[in-house]
Design a protein around this motif. Structure first.
Motif: not given
Length: 447
Positions: A352-378
């Protein structure tokens, strides 16, 4: 009880006839082959499975010991039906104290004779040197006056040695049909087989020599008006050097392709772009053939043409391949968010402590609908590489799922990928290094 054996012989005969009719349609269909194999019957493991469970049998580690099995010998016959289906018949014998149901065992080994017919469904054709397959069929047995029938079900592997020979391993579970005289049991077979028939190659009759053609233009000398110079049939063998369909003697530009209405010379090209004016939609402006003589378009008018523009619908500088530049402030916000994504140990479940950061990422993407995001797990190198690979993919997908479900981000703008332990950023020999390697990278882009 002898009826199952008679039915079995009928299946063998019909399968062989069907296989012969199918030979032409299936180039990798197995030729008739005979084989010899060593066999093992395991009645005890089948009984253990009935009395306990598969888990207990594996735990006891007795099922693979040959000391509890009855060895024997068998003769086999193989015949291809198609490229992927073979008929297999087997006649085998072994001396054993057969556990006839509801009858006490006498303690004396006697000959158990078995004959069965099977269809082998091969996952690969005989074109490959290793061919796994599934098998099913029907069989009959005789022991000490007891006749029975059973259904063999199993799998096997065929290893091709030469064009005419192969090794065959087969494991079956034989299900009793005549329950009063037949017992369920496991059966294993390992042997070799080979074809006794050589492949007959069709007799090739060489064609008669072709008539003389001195200039090799495809027109025989007797019909060639220019037998010493390569030419075209439409000009009776005389040449058209520029290939414009106008015979050289009538072509004012015999070395340059042209049109008949220009006496064999080419159509003018006013803008010298290599596209003649009759096909050039922009005859006064140099262009390319792909755009019918017009210049390559620049849809977003950013000075980078569409063929070189990674973002043809978004204006951006040439230094960034025509894509808009992402602000440093936005990049930093994304980097900070990536460092604050946490999962349960050994799991892809987001904490749950990740939600704040992920909400921030969603906000950035929703502010610019042309942006795309690659999510890479390691991951770090703790554990097995294949499990780390799967865990990294699952964690990356968990982030994408959260951004889609909770952040309202269009899934078409998100790509997830896992790289397991293959891209460390720190030394896996230390706890601090491993902690840094257990991460999710977030990469923004426009194209």
């Amino acid at each position: 009880m002898r009826k199952p054996l008679l039915s079995l012989l009928a299946v063998c005969i019909l399968s062989t006839a069907f296989a012969q009719e199918n030979a032409i349609k299936n180039p990798y269909k197995k030729k008739p082959a005979f084989g010899f194999s060593f066999t093992f019957h395991d009645f005890q493991t089948a009984q253990d499975l009935k009395n306990t469970s598969l888990n207990q049998v594996l735990k006891d580690k007795q099922w693979y010991k040959t000391g509890r099995m009855s060895p024997g010998l068998a003769l086999s016959y193989f015949q291809g039906l198609t490229d992927h289906f073979d008929f297999m018949a087997r006649l085998g014998g072994t001396f054993t104290d057969y556990p006839v149901p509801d009858k006490p065992q006498g303690g004396n080994d006697k000959l158990l004779a078995e004959l069965d017919a099977n269809i082998n469904a091969k996952l690969l054709s005989d074109r490959y040197w290793v061919t796994p397959y599934l098998t099913a069929g029907i069989g009959g047995s005789q022991w000490n006056g007891y006749w029975g029938a059973y259904v063999p079900l199993g799998l096997g592997v065929q290893v091709n040695l030469l064009d005419q020979a192969f090794i065959n391993f087969n494991a079956q579970y034989r299900v009793a049909v005549t329950t009063g005289t037949t017992a369920n049991h496991l059966f294993y077979s390992l042997g070799v087989a080979g074809s006794l028939f050589e492949k007959k190659e069709p007799k090739v009759i060489p064609p008669p020599p072709p008539p003389a053609d001195t200039d090799n233009d495809g027109i025989v000398d007797s019909l060639d008006a220019c037998p010493d110079v390569a030419g075209l049939a439409q000009f009776k063998g005389c040449p058209d050097k520029d290939g414009d369909g106008i015979e050289d003697k009538n072509d004012k530009c015999p070395e340059v392709k042209g049109l008949e209405k220009y006496d064999g010379c080419p159509i003018p090209d006013t803008d010298s772009d290599g596209i003649h004016d009759e096909e050039d939609k922009c005859p006064n402006e140099a262009g390319v053939a792909k755009y019918q003589g017009c210049p390559i378009p620049d849809t977003d008018s950013d000075g980078v043409n569409d063929e070189e523009d990674k973002c043809p619908a978004l204006a951006g500088p040439a230094s960034n391949q025509g894509c808009p530049e992402i602000k440093e402030e936005v990049k930093k916000r994304i980097d900070v968010a990536a460092k604050n994504v946490f999962f349960a140990t050994g799991s892809s479940k987001l904490l749950s402590k990740s939600f704040k950061s992920l909400n921030e990422v969603a906000k950035i993407l929703n502010e610019d609908p042309n942006l795309k995001l690659d999510v890479e797990g390691h991951t770090d190198n703790t554990g097995k590489p294949d499990k780390n690979q799967i865990l990294s993919e699952q964690r990356a997908q968990s982030v994408v799922d959260y951004l889609t479900a909770k952040g309202g981000v269009d899934p078409a703008r998100l790509i997830s990928a896992g790289f397991g332990q293959d891209q460390p950023v720190a030394d896996n020999k230390t706890a601090a290094g491993r902690a840094k390697n257990r991460r999710v990278d977030l990469k923004l882009h426009y194209n």
